[in-house]
Design a protein around this motif. Structure first.
Motif, short mmCIF file in Angstrom:
data_model
loop_
_atom_site.label_atom_id
_atom_site.label_comp_id
_atom_site.label_asym_id
_atom_site.label_seq_id
_atom_site.Cartn_x
_atom_site.Cartn_y
_atom_site.Cartn_z
N SER A 1 10.23 32.44 -64.48
CA SER A 1 9.61 33.47 -65.04
C SER A 1 9.22 34.76 -64.26
CB SER A 1 8.33 33.06 -66.03
OG SER A 1 7.41 32.54 -64.88
N GLY B 1 8.69 28.48 -70.79
CA GLY B 1 9.61 29.29 -69.97
C GLY B 1 8.54 29.52 -68.76
N LEU B 2 7.32 28.91 -68.78
CA LEU B 2 6.49 29.21 -67.66
C LEU B 2 6.32 28.27 -66.71
CD1 LEU B 2 3.44 30.81 -69.67
CD2 LEU B 2 4.87 32.11 -67.81
N LEU C 1 15.39 24.29 -77.30
CA LEU C 1 14.45 25.32 -76.66
C LEU C 1 14.79 26.78 -77.11
CD1 LEU C 1 12.05 26.08 -74.81
CD2 LEU C 1 13.70 25.99 -72.92
N GLY C 2 13.89 27.22 -77.91
CA GLY C 2 14.14 28.75 -78.48
C GLY C 2 12.79 29.12 -78.85
N MET C 3 12.84 30.45 -79.03
CA MET C 3 11.53 31.20 -79.55
C MET C 3 11.45 31.21 -81.04
SD MET C 3 10.07 34.73 -78.24
CE MET C 3 8.38 35.09 -78.62
N GLN D 1 -1.07 29.42 -72.10
CA GLN D 1 -0.05 29.92 -70.91
C GLN D 1 -0.89 30.60 -69.88
OE1 GLN D 1 1.39 33.00 -73.90
NE2 GLN D 1 3.11 31.48 -74.84
N ILE E 1 -2.55 29.34 -77.71
CA ILE E 1 -0.94 29.27 -77.02
C ILE E 1 -1.41 30.46 -76.12
CG2 ILE E 1 1.19 29.88 -77.20
CD1 ILE E 1 1.18 28.47 -79.88
N ALA E 2 -1.95 31.48 -76.38
CA ALA E 2 -2.15 32.51 -75.26
C ALA E 2 -2.87 31.73 -73.99
CB ALA E 2 -2.93 33.69 -75.96
N SER F 1 7.55 27.92 -76.69
CA SER F 1 8.83 27.87 -75.85
C SER F 1 8.54 29.05 -74.61
CB SER F 1 9.75 28.48 -76.87
OG SER F 1 9.65 29.81 -77.09
N LEU F 2 7.33 29.91 -74.84
CA LEU F 2 7.17 30.65 -73.74
C LEU F 2 6.30 29.83 -72.64
CD1 LEU F 2 7.82 32.76 -75.99
CD2 LEU F 2 5.80 34.17 -75.15
#
Lengths: 97, 280, 289
Positions: free
Chosen positions: C254, C172-173, C185-187, C141, C137-138, C168-169
């Motif tokens: 973001s 957000g990007l 949509l939530g963390m 992103q 995931i990192a 979700s991040l």
């Protein structure tokens, strides 16, 4: 998780590979590919243990009606016998479309 | 459940040790610390998220990355990028000891995902702009908090210590969800590498650039601090000599063994990508 | 869609996007006839970690990568299958998305403006591949941030899984985020919050409450989602096209740090703020300005 393998004599050639379904609750994924050795070979991976005899019954019945010459891989996530048969039919039809 | 914070934050200990200051930010929350200090032969910027018992948002008082923490990280990192426009870009060191993102209804309502996305954005953008970005793991690096603070780094350095933990979920919660005991979960981590909480196993996945052993993470000696600073400076120099992406995480001997599937995906998708007369 | 149709006719003409599989969703988003899957099920790149833990894998690891065209331009759709392991991100699933984003970046750097679309239906990290899921995931992103310097990265959250955890991040990007009312949509998922913070903090079984906090409609009303669309395949495909026509935002959501710090300053954490109250407090706007 358990793994089973089955073989059946087969006579119906399939034209192309087919993929149906999803490894989600009550469903299964089937990958069907044409084979060259005159057999149907089925490999089942199932999340539900202890259902080997039921798999055999369901697959025996299907391949007695549709003896497709194919390599078939099944990834099962708790599908009912009716669902298994439905997905096999879909895969079989798609492979002959 | 929030445990009492009985010991002083390792994040703060190391920020102090490496910079000689407290790093409090005027107008910012006390939970986000920023300090500038020499590293190797140039200036560097250090950031840490630390507990703040008086924080505005109750669910982010114990060292979690909450709404204010994440947006503030984004601001501080963005300020560094803007300040260094047109000159040598200073290294940024994320000192990581974060127990998780803040879990709460208010946090979700106010978009903690967007806050953490902003922190990720700021760090990733800094890296792309040419700031050597190093994560120094001195304590916990849990889940979304680590994504927001540290995981965008060019290089991840970690102290080899049982208190340095990286994982997607706390042990108790992970045990509940996977219906295992904590002991079973720990045992599993020895055979299924990515399930491990042990920093040495993260290193076996190729994700840790350097494990630094023999350091007291809670009460570091002057020699400990000097060694860590030297490792940071070496990492910065390596990054300056190399590129700004994260490719190194896969291009190392450990990853070639344990992340073979990732490399296989890369190789085969690249083969299939082109040759796209498709649908023209 | 015929604008002159009655509401009932329009409703009946709808084709649910939510009910489609990831593969069908990708097909709907791409121009007709242009769909070409990369690393599909027959490539058999499934998770190496699930079988070790006695869990049945799926041959595409729950991610469909499809190249094709959008409005005649080259495109790649990365669609997550929510029905497999809750759309969770494991090593292979994550690597497929990162790799597609990286290849799209390379295309864009070389002058081919490949358009990326993420169809996000995911609970976040796959717990059985914990640290590799988190690492993946990192990397996703990082790839989004690198790619959206060239071309909008468009995200779609249709439901019913929603988009949670580290992904979700990733949402957000995105340069543009499209959601339905059924989406969330939530963390931290509601169940996780209930477990970590107690049922008095959030009753995860209270669907109305959950959607009032993190549902697509609420997210759109407070500027955390750009477009709210019906659960209709044509409407979603249209919204994706419109996002590319609009192009890159002046500033990504973001990057709007000052705006959101001001918004936080206006909130009193001691007050029991709810969804409708936040709509008043934050209003709309600020999402693309």
């Amino acid at each position: 998780m358990e793994i089973y393998e089955f073989r059946y004599p087969a006579s119906i050639a399939v034209g192309r590979r087919a993929h149906v379904g999803v490894v989600g609750s009550g469903d299964l994924e089937i990958l069907l590919e044409p084979a060259a050795d005159g057999q149907a070979r089925v490999r089942v991976r199932t999340s539900v243990d202890g259902y080997g005899p039921i798999w055999k019954t369901v697959l025996d019945r299907f391949f007695s009606r549709f003896p497709a010459i194919a390599a078939i891989e099944i990834n099962d996530f708790g599908a009912t016998p009716a669902m298994v048969t439905l997905r096999l039919q879909q895969a079989f039809e798609e492979s002959r479309a | 459940m929030a445990e009492a914070e009985t010991t002083i934050s390792r994040g703060l200990i190391w920020l102090r040790a490496l910079t000689g200051g407290e790093g409090t930010v005027a107008g910012g929350p006390a939970s986000v610390r920023y300090a500038e200090a020499p590293l190797g032969d140039g200036p560097a910027c250090f950031l840490a998220v630390v507990p703040d018992a008086g924080g505005r948002f109750p669910r982010a008082r114990h060292g979690e990355v909450g709404l204010l923490e994440a947006w503030t990280l984004a601001k501080l990192v963005g300020d560094v990028v803007a300040a260094d426009e047109g000159r040598v870009r200073r290294p940024i060191v994320a000192v990581v000891d974060v127990r998780g993102q803040a879990y709460g209804r208010l946090e979700e309502l106010l978009g903690i995902h967007q806050a953490c996305a902003a922190a990720v954005d700021a760090y990733a953008s800094a890296r792309l702009a040419g700031h050597p970005l190093i994560a120094l793991l001195v304590g916990r690096a849990m889940s979304g908090a680590f994504l927001a603070h540290g995981y965008q780094a060019n290089r991840i350095l970690a102290l080899e210590d049982p208190g340095v933990l990286v994982h997607a979920m706390g042990k108790q919660a992970a045990a509940r969800v996977t219906r295992r005991s904590v002991a079973e979960l720990e045992e599993l981590g020895n055979t299924v590498l990515p399930m491990s909480y042990d920093i040495r196993n993260l290193s076996r996945l190729g994700l840790v650039h350097r494990l630094i052993s023999g350091i007291d993470p809670g009460v570091p000696s002057a020699a400990d601090v000097a060694r860590v600073a030297t490792e940071l400076a070496v990492a910065v120099a390596e990054v300056r000599a190399g590129g700004g992406g994260l490719d190194l995480r896969l291009e190392n001997d450990a990853a070639r063994k344990t992340r073979a599937a990732s490399l296989e995906v890369r190789r085969r998708m690249a083969e299939q990508w082109a040759g796209d007369g498709a649908g023209a | 869609m015929n604008a002159g149709a009655t509401p009932l006719e329009r409703l009946l003409a709808r084709r649910s996007f939510i009910e489609l599989s990831a593969r069908e969703r990708a097909r709907e988003i791409l121009d007709p006839g242009s769909f070409r899957e990369l690393l599909g099920p027959f490539d058999r790149l499934h998770s190496p970690w699930l079988e070790m833990q006695n869990i049945v894998p799926q041959e595409d690891d729950g991610v469909v990568i499809a190249k094709g065209r959008i409005d005649g331009q080259p495109a790649v759709v990365m669609a997550i299958e929510g029905a497999f392991q809750g759309g969770s991100m494991g090593e292979v699933a994550g690597a497929k998305i990162t790799c597609a984003l990286d290849l799209a970046l390379k295309d864009n750097e070389l002058g081919t403006p490949t358009r990326p679309v993420l169809v996000l239906e995911t609970g976040g990290v796959r717990l059985q591949e914990a640290n590799l899921g988190l690492a993946a995931i990192a990397e996703i992103q990082a790839a989004i941030v690198a790619l959206r310097r060239y071309v909008p990265v468009v995200g779609v959250i249709a439901g019913m899984v929603g988009c949670f955890g580290g992904m979700s991040l990733a949402a957000g990007l995105c340069s543009a985020l499209i959601a339905t009312r059924q989406a969330r949509l939530g963390m931290n998922g509601p169940e996780v919050i209930e477990q970590e913070a107690g049922i008095e903090e959030l009753d995860a079984a209270d669907r109305r409450l959950v959607w009032s906090l993190i549902g697509g409609g609420q997210r759109h009303a407070v500027g955390l989602v750009d477009e709210l669309v019906d659960d209709d395949a044509a409407a979603i495909a249209g919204a994706v096209r419109a996002a590319f026509v609009r192009g890159l935002p002046a500033r990504h959501r973001s990057e709007q740090v000052a705006l959101f710090l001001d918004r936080l300053a206006a909130v009193d954490p001691a007050e029991k703020l709810n969804g409708p109250a936040l709509r008043v407090l934050w209003g709309k706007g600020g999402s693309n300005g």
